[in-house]
Design an enzyme around this catalytic site. Structure first.
Site, mmCIF file in Angstrom:
data_model
loop_
_atom_site.group_PDB
_atom_site.id
_atom_site.type_symbol
_atom_site.label_atom_id
_atom_site.label_comp_id
_atom_site.label_asym_id
_atom_site.label_seq_id
_atom_site.Cartn_x
_atom_site.Cartn_y
_atom_site.Cartn_z
ATOM 1 N N ASP A 11 -90.649 -20.418 84.492
ATOM 2 C CA ASP A 11 -91.291 -21.166 83.405
ATOM 3 C C ASP A 11 -91.488 -20.198 82.237
ATOM 4 O O ASP A 11 -91.266 -18.992 82.377
ATOM 5 C CB ASP A 11 -92.649 -21.718 83.868
ATOM 6 C CG ASP A 11 -93.385 -22.459 82.768
ATOM 7 O OD1 ASP A 11 -92.740 -23.255 82.056
ATOM 8 O OD2 ASP A 11 -94.598 -22.249 82.585
ATOM 9 N N SER A 12 -91.961 -20.733 81.117
ATOM 10 C CA SER A 12 -92.243 -19.861 79.975
ATOM 11 C C SER A 12 -93.478 -18.998 80.214
ATOM 12 O O SER A 12 -93.663 -17.995 79.547
ATOM 13 C CB SER A 12 -92.468 -20.714 78.730
ATOM 14 O OG SER A 12 -93.573 -21.567 78.934
ATOM 15 N N CYS A 74 -90.145 -25.821 84.293
ATOM 16 C CA CYS A 74 -90.449 -25.938 82.874
ATOM 17 C C CYS A 74 -89.752 -27.208 82.386
ATOM 18 O O CYS A 74 -88.527 -27.322 82.491
ATOM 19 C CB CYS A 74 -89.906 -24.723 82.127
ATOM 20 S SG CYS A 74 -90.025 -24.879 80.338
ATOM 21 N N GLU A 173 -102.428 -20.660 78.061
ATOM 22 C CA GLU A 173 -102.006 -19.264 78.288
ATOM 23 C C GLU A 173 -103.152 -18.291 77.998
ATOM 24 O O GLU A 173 -103.227 -17.224 78.595
ATOM 25 C CB GLU A 173 -100.797 -18.916 77.398
ATOM 26 C CG GLU A 173 -99.488 -19.529 77.854
ATOM 27 C CD GLU A 173 -98.900 -18.895 79.113
ATOM 28 O OE1 GLU A 173 -99.088 -17.693 79.325
ATOM 29 O OE2 GLU A 173 -98.249 -19.631 79.890
ATOM 30 N N CYS A 205 -95.274 -31.383 80.959
ATOM 31 C CA CYS A 205 -95.224 -29.934 80.722
ATOM 32 C C CYS A 205 -95.991 -29.319 81.884
ATOM 33 O O CYS A 205 -97.105 -29.769 82.203
ATOM 34 C CB CYS A 205 -95.886 -29.599 79.394
ATOM 35 S SG CYS A 205 -96.143 -27.818 79.150
ATOM 36 N N HIS A 207 -97.605 -26.777 82.190
ATOM 37 C CA HIS A 207 -98.902 -26.172 81.870
ATOM 38 C C HIS A 207 -100.046 -27.196 81.984
ATOM 39 O O HIS A 207 -101.188 -26.812 82.204
ATOM 40 C CB HIS A 207 -98.901 -25.641 80.431
ATOM 41 C CG HIS A 207 -98.247 -24.304 80.258
ATOM 42 N ND1 HIS A 207 -96.890 -24.134 80.320
ATOM 43 C CD2 HIS A 207 -98.783 -23.071 80.022
ATOM 44 C CE1 HIS A 207 -96.600 -22.846 80.107
ATOM 45 N NE2 HIS A 207 -97.727 -22.191 79.931
HETATM 46 N N1 DGL Z 1 -94.456 -25.255 80.726
HETATM 47 C C1 DGL Z 1 -93.318 -25.545 79.962
HETATM 48 C C2 DGL Z 1 -92.935 -26.990 80.039
HETATM 49 O O1 DGL Z 1 -93.072 -27.560 81.096
HETATM 50 C C3 DGL Z 1 -93.161 -24.870 78.641
HETATM 51 C C4 DGL Z 1 -94.240 -24.999 77.658
HETATM 52 C C5 DGL Z 1 -94.068 -24.062 76.471
HETATM 53 O O2 DGL Z 1 -93.817 -22.885 76.701
HETATM 54 O O3 DGL Z 1 -94.172 -24.538 75.334
HETATM 55 O O4 DGL Z 1 -92.467 -27.580 79.096
#
Ligand code: DGL
Length: 309
Positions: A11-12, A74, A173, A205, A207
């Site tokens: 993931d990011s 992600c 984050e 997402c 996150h």
């Molecule tokens: N967690 C990621 C997603 O599911 C990336 C979010 C990001 O880095 O902007 O899209």
């Protein structure tokens, strides 16, 4: 002797941990290597070209760590880069979008599905396509009334509203998922979805499950929150079983030394964590989510990742 598979997940940033958590809780005979590209987070407004390049670097790294299956944890990468990554690598890959869209189709009661995601994911329309694809492949709502009325053409099942939420990822984050600021921003983002009358909201997402208590507080009980991670783990179980079946067919060809090499690794580790940015912050935020604490995080640097210790 059963082979303990290594799953590579990326993931990011910390978002993929919400998928990792489900895997750790449901699959006991696998090992997981996590990569969070925290030096280049957020991915949410990146171009497809960048996301493909970052994805290639992540997948190459995870394969180098022994991964036999990749979970693209992600949504932004799944929505934009995954089809290209599948063409470029000869390794099974599971993304977030198709499993998430299927779960939403199964769980909606009114057929009015909503999405919150990064701007890139929303722009890609991957989830609208995913919902149509899930229906075309035979997924149906569990709710009998909706199922019948959809089958008779009286009621639609569709993604009726998608909302980009660019401010969520930086807050999460930074470890601020449970702050007054997050609550205020969430109210603004959720208002158009509430106005559109969605009854099932996809967390598009990885996150966003960090924000689930805040989202539930605002949405109340009338809106069901759909976390695609649950469906991803279901698909992962099926894939691992298929791989197991293939292995069993080949087992006669496996040598004794191969089997003992696999077993020798069994007791060594359950999960390993790598990031391209600050390992300390990742560990701190990650430990607010996982039940099995993150003990150590290693840093890796790719081409243009800016963070160096
Ligand atoms: N967690 C990621 C997603 O599911 C990336 C979010 C990001 O880095 O902007 O899209």
């Amino acid at each position: 002797m059963r082979k303990q598979r290594i799953i590579g997940l990326f993931d990011s940033g910390v978002g993929g941990l919400t998928v990792m958590k489900e895997i750790l809780e449901q699959l006991f005979d696998v090992r997981i290597v996590y990569f969070g590209d925290t030096a280049r987070v957020p991915y949410g407004n990146r171009s497809q070209e960048e996301l493909v390049r970052f994805g290639e670097e992540s997948v190459t790294f995870l394969i180098g760590q022994g991964a036999e299956v990749i979970v693209v944890a992600c949504n932004t990468s799944s929505a934009t880069a995954l089809p290209i990554l599948r063409e470029r690598f000869n390794i099974p890959m599971i993304g977030m979008v198709d499993p998430g869209a299927r779960l939403a189709v199964e769980k909606t009661i009114a057929g009015r599905i909503g999405l919150i995601a990064t701007e890139t994911t929303v722009r890609s329309k991957a989830y609208s396509t995913g919902v149509s694809r899930a229906l075309a492949r035979g997924s149906v709502p569990e709710n009998a009334v909706l199922r019948e009325s959809w089958q008779q053409g009286e009621q639609a099942i569709a993604l009726v509203k998608a909302q980009g939420c660019p401010l969520f990822v930086p807050l999460i984050e930074a470890g601020l998922a449970n702050s007054a600021e997050a609550r205020g921003i969430a109210k603004t983002y959720l208002a158009p979805l509430q106005a559109a009358g969605v009854d099932a909201l996809i967390l598009g997402c990885t996150h966003y499950p960090f924000l689930e208590p805040v989202l539930k507080e605002i949405l109340g009980e009338d809106v069901l929150i759909i976390d695609p991670a649950l469906a991803v783990v279901e698909e992962l179980k099926v894939l691992l079983q298929e791989m197991e079946g293939r292995d069993a067919a080949n087992s006669e060809r496996r040598s004794r030394s191969e089997i003992s090499a696999v077993n020798a690794g069994k007791s060594q580790w359950r999960a390993r964590y790598f990031v391209s940015g600050d390992p300390g912050l990742f560990r701190q935020v990650g430990n607010t989510l996982l039940h099995e604490p993150i003990e150590s995080v290693e840093q890796v640097c790719f081409g243009d990742t800016p963070f160096h210790t």
